[in-house]
Write a protein that holds these residues in place. Structure first.
Motif, PDB file in Angstrom:
ATOM      1  N   ALA A 153      68.163   4.590  -2.164  1.00 14.93           N
ATOM      2  CA  ALA A 153      67.824   3.208  -1.797  1.00 14.93           C
ATOM      3  C   ALA A 153      66.616   3.168  -0.868  1.00 14.93           C
ATOM      4  N   MET A 154      66.544   4.087   0.068  1.00 14.59           N
ATOM      5  CA  MET A 154      65.433   4.105   1.014  1.00 14.59           C
ATOM      6  C   MET A 154      64.111   4.451   0.340  1.00 14.59           C
ATOM      7  N   SER A 155      64.173   5.291  -0.693  1.00 14.27           N
ATOM      8  CA  SER A 155      62.952   5.743  -1.361  1.00 14.27           C
ATOM      9  C   SER A 155      62.525   4.824  -2.497  1.00 14.27           C
ATOM     10  N   ALA A 156      63.347   3.849  -2.879  1.00 13.84           N
ATOM     11  CA  ALA A 156      63.130   3.049  -4.094  1.00 13.84           C
ATOM     12  C   ALA A 156      61.687   2.546  -4.202  1.00 13.84           C
ATOM     13  N   ASN A 157      61.017   2.943  -5.290  1.00 11.42           N
ATOM     14  CA  ASN A 157      59.585   2.679  -5.408  1.00 11.42           C
ATOM     15  C   ASN A 157      59.169   2.562  -6.876  1.00 11.42           C
ATOM     16  N   SER A 158      60.038   1.958  -7.697  1.00 14.74           N
ATOM     17  CA  SER A 158      59.731   1.854  -9.130  1.00 14.74           C
ATOM     18  C   SER A 158      60.323   0.580  -9.730  1.00 14.74           C
ATOM     19  N   PRO A 159      59.805  -0.591  -9.317  1.00 11.06           N
ATOM     20  CA  PRO A 159      60.356  -1.844  -9.834  1.00 11.06           C
ATOM     21  C   PRO A 159      59.831  -2.226 -11.214  1.00 11.06           C
ATOM     22  N   PHE A 160      58.677  -1.663 -11.609  1.00 14.91           N
ATOM     23  CA  PHE A 160      58.040  -2.087 -12.853  1.00 14.91           C
ATOM     24  C   PHE A 160      58.128  -1.010 -13.930  1.00 14.91           C
ATOM     25  N   TRP A 161      58.249  -1.464 -15.164  1.00 14.97           N
ATOM     26  CA  TRP A 161      58.351  -0.545 -16.305  1.00 14.97           C
ATOM     27  C   TRP A 161      57.658  -1.182 -17.505  1.00 14.97           C
ATOM     28  N   GLN A 162      56.650  -0.506 -18.016  1.00 13.30           N
ATOM     29  CA  GLN A 162      55.909  -0.977 -19.192  1.00 13.30           C
ATOM     30  C   GLN A 162      55.408  -2.410 -19.022  1.00 13.30           C
ATOM     31  N   GLY A 163      54.887  -2.684 -17.840  1.00 11.49           N
ATOM     32  CA  GLY A 163      54.261  -3.968 -17.583  1.00 11.49           C
ATOM     33  C   GLY A 163      55.202  -5.101 -17.224  1.00 11.49           C
ATOM     34  N   LYS A 164      56.490  -4.799 -17.060  1.00  4.89           N
ATOM     35  CA  LYS A 164      57.468  -5.835 -16.750  1.00  4.89           C
ATOM     36  C   LYS A 164      58.269  -5.463 -15.506  1.00  4.89           C
ATOM     37  N   ASP A 165      58.792  -6.483 -14.841  1.00  3.49           N
ATOM     38  CA  ASP A 165      59.697  -6.233 -13.722  1.00  3.49           C
ATOM     39  C   ASP A 165      61.050  -5.828 -14.288  1.00  3.49           C
ATOM     40  N   SER A 169      65.116  -1.795  -8.173  1.00  2.09           N
ATOM     41  CA  SER A 169      64.216  -1.259  -7.164  1.00  2.09           C
ATOM     42  C   SER A 169      63.778   0.162  -7.510  1.00  2.09           C
ATOM     43  N   SER A 170      64.686   0.925  -8.102  1.00  7.04           N
ATOM     44  CA  SER A 170      64.368   2.275  -8.577  1.00  7.04           C
ATOM     45  C   SER A 170      64.724   2.375 -10.045  1.00  7.04           C
ATOM     46  N   TYR A 171      63.815   1.919 -10.890  1.00  5.02           N
ATOM     47  CA  TYR A 171      64.073   2.079 -12.322  1.00  5.02           C
ATOM     48  C   TYR A 171      63.869   3.526 -12.751  1.00  5.02           C
ATOM     49  N   ARG A 172      63.060   4.273 -11.987  1.00 10.60           N
ATOM     50  CA  ARG A 172      62.910   5.700 -12.276  1.00 10.60           C
ATOM     51  C   ARG A 172      64.246   6.402 -12.378  1.00 10.60           C
ATOM     52  N   VAL A 230      67.194  13.315  -5.583  1.00  7.99           N
ATOM     53  CA  VAL A 230      67.621  11.962  -5.905  1.00  7.99           C
ATOM     54  C   VAL A 230      66.537  10.909  -5.694  1.00  7.99           C
ATOM     55  N   ALA A 231      65.511  11.213  -4.905  1.00 10.35           N
ATOM     56  CA  ALA A 231      64.595  10.175  -4.424  1.00 10.35           C
ATOM     57  C   ALA A 231      63.429   9.909  -5.364  1.00 10.35           C
ATOM     58  N   ASP A 232      62.978   8.652  -5.361  1.00 10.70           N
ATOM     59  CA  ASP A 232      61.668   8.311  -5.915  1.00 10.70           C
ATOM     60  C   ASP A 232      60.586   8.938  -5.049  1.00 10.70           C
ATOM     61  N   VAL A 329      61.121   0.598  11.182  1.00 10.64           N
ATOM     62  CA  VAL A 329      59.949   0.130  10.435  1.00 10.64           C
ATOM     63  C   VAL A 329      60.306  -0.079   8.975  1.00 10.64           C
ATOM     64  N   LEU A 330      61.012   0.889   8.382  1.00 13.05           N
ATOM     65  CA  LEU A 330      61.369   0.793   6.962  1.00 13.05           C
ATOM     66  C   LEU A 330      62.261  -0.411   6.694  1.00 13.05           C
ATOM     67  N   LEU A 331      63.239  -0.644   7.548  1.00 15.38           N
ATOM     68  CA  LEU A 331      64.140  -1.780   7.345  1.00 15.38           C
ATOM     69  C   LEU A 331      63.396  -3.104   7.520  1.00 15.38           C
ATOM     70  N   LYS A 332      62.351  -3.103   8.322  1.00 12.74           N
ATOM     71  CA  LYS A 332      61.579  -4.335   8.522  1.00 12.74           C
ATOM     72  C   LYS A 332      60.624  -4.591   7.361  1.00 12.74           C
ATOM     73  N   THR A 333      59.906  -3.554   6.937  1.00 17.21           N
ATOM     74  CA  THR A 333      58.887  -3.741   5.895  1.00 17.21           C
ATOM     75  C   THR A 333      59.450  -3.628   4.493  1.00 17.21           C
ATOM     76  N   GLY A 334      60.570  -2.925   4.345  1.00 16.27           N
ATOM     77  CA  GLY A 334      61.178  -2.778   3.037  1.00 16.27           C
ATOM     78  C   GLY A 334      60.687  -1.545   2.299  1.00 16.27           C
ATOM     79  N   SER A 335      61.311  -1.286   1.169  1.00 11.83           N
ATOM     80  CA  SER A 335      60.987  -0.114   0.360  1.00 11.83           C
ATOM     81  C   SER A 335      59.673  -0.310  -0.371  1.00 11.83           C
ATOM     82  N   GLY A 336      59.225   0.757  -1.038  1.00 14.02           N
ATOM     83  CA  GLY A 336      58.031   0.659  -1.860  1.00 14.02           C
ATOM     84  C   GLY A 336      58.170  -0.375  -2.956  1.00 14.02           C
ATOM     85  N   ALA A 337      59.384  -0.534  -3.476  1.00 16.56           N
ATOM     86  CA  ALA A 337      59.621  -1.545  -4.509  1.00 16.56           C
ATOM     87  C   ALA A 337      59.331  -2.944  -3.974  1.00 16.56           C
TER      88      ALA A 337
END
Length: 363
Positions: A153-165, A169-172, A230-232, A329-337
């Motif tokens: 959850a903390m590393s989640a950085n893959s919201p998009f896949w083939q041009g779509k949402d 948060s971690s579709y990877r 496990v992480a993105d 900082v991470l909880l304030k700004t959010g994940s990469g996703a």
């Protein structure tokens, strides 16, 4: 002090369009020429639109941070000479038809797994933490199982896949889960049982070798480490360092519990899979399954529970304050996703999202 090493997979993209480019061979050749006999940090991956680097083992998080930044900068420099760039994105936001690598292993995977192999253009982050023996390592693996979904959850950085949402948060992690050996595992109890299970899995013929045992965390076949898989790949290198510090603290905490004879939590693998799915779906922007109860709880509460779980180990390693600050900082700004989605909301253009992520990757 346990040493820590990191492997990151980076996406190779066109510097102008942001579309993935199959330039790994050229990037690796350039890196090899420059290494001139010295140990090379870059390796080929399954697809030619990505490249992987591995840091040297470090005991200090400051040194590890510098190593990650150096490797990212080197990858960026080699790519720039080819009119490309590197992006720490776990999936491509833009549509792509990935190119399988030229290696014999890659071709075996393509032949045996078909479309699953073709669709695996995903970039992960692996953290290696040293252990004293396989027995200690398996004791650790048995005790870190419930906490791995929090790292996802903390590393989640893959919201998009083939041009779509994807609405994840971690579709990877969902794509990676298509491999038959991927995901959480049941308790092993001993190194003998761990190795027996690995031999049995390879013995089915469905896996090429031990390297295809894609557990969320495993004993490394190459190093005396527990390998967190496990992480993105994280958009910001500071998040990678945070994950590495927490991974080391999890290993140290679990090793102490194992030595003291404390039994591991006996959550069934079905619940661990649901926890991983929840983490992939929500990231830090919703509820997660609490590792102690396997019941829904706010993501910030679950992250703080992880911090409390490893507090003593963080104090002993000198990482307590830096981890506490990085978590805030991470909880304030959010994940990469979340960052990627906010970029899309501002620009309305996935190409602009990739461009902004390229700049963040190289700092």
């Amino acid at each position: 002090m346990r040493s820590v090493g990191v492997e990151e997979e980076l996406l190779l993209v066109d510097a102008d369009s942001g579309e993935p480019r199959a330039l790994a061979t050229a990037v690796l050749a350039a890196a090899s020429r420059e290494a001139d006999g010295r140990e090379e940090m870059f390796e080929a991956e399954l697809h030619r639109e990505q490249v992987e680097f591995a840091t040297r083992p470090q005991t200090g998080m400051g040194e590890l941070a510098a190593e990650i930044d150096r490797c990212r900068a080197e990858a960026s420099r080699h790519a720039e000479r080819l009119g490309a760039a590197v992006a720490a994105l776990a999936t491509s936001p833009l549509p792509v038809s990935p190119s399988i690598g030229f290696g014999e292993r890659h071709r075996w995977l393509e032949e045996h797994f078909g479309l699953t192999t073709q669709e695996q253009l995903t970039c992960g982050c692996h953290v290696h933490v040293s252990v004293e023996s396989d027995e200690e390592g398996v004791g650790v693996l048995d005790r870190i199982r419930p906490w791995l979904s929090v790292l996802l959850a903390m590393s989640a950085n893959s919201p998009f896949w083939q041009g779509k949402d994807s609405e994840y948060s971690s579709y990877r992690s969902r794509v990676w889960g298509r491999w038959p050996s991927a995901g959480p595992v049941e308790l092993f109890g001993s190194a003998e049982r761990y190795h027996e299970q690995v031999r049995d899995m390879v013995g089915t013929g469905a896996l090429l070798d031990e390297g295809m045992v894609y557990f969320d965390a495993r004993l490394s076949a190459a190093y005396p480490t527990v390998e967190f898989r496990v992480a993105d790949v994280c958009l910001d290198s500071s998040t990678t360092v945070l994950l590495a510090a927490l991974a080391r603290a999890l290993v140290e905490t679990a090793a102490r519990q194992w030595k003291e004879g404390m039994p591991p939590a006996r959550h069934r693998v079905e619940l661990l899979r649901l926890a991983a799915w929840r983490a992939a779906r929500s990231g830090l922007e919703g509820e997660l399954l609490h590792p102690l109860t396997m019941r829904p709880a706010p993501a910030d509460a679950v992250v703080r529970a992880l911090f409390d779980h490893v507090r003593e180990a963080l104090e002993d390693s000198g990482d307590l304050v830096s981890v506490q600050e990085a978590l805030a900082v991470l909880l304030k700004t959010g994940s990469g996703a979340r960052v990627q989605r906010e970029l899309l909301a501002r620009t309305g253009d996935l190409r602009a999202v990739v461009g902004a992520c390229v700049r963040r990757t190289s700092g």
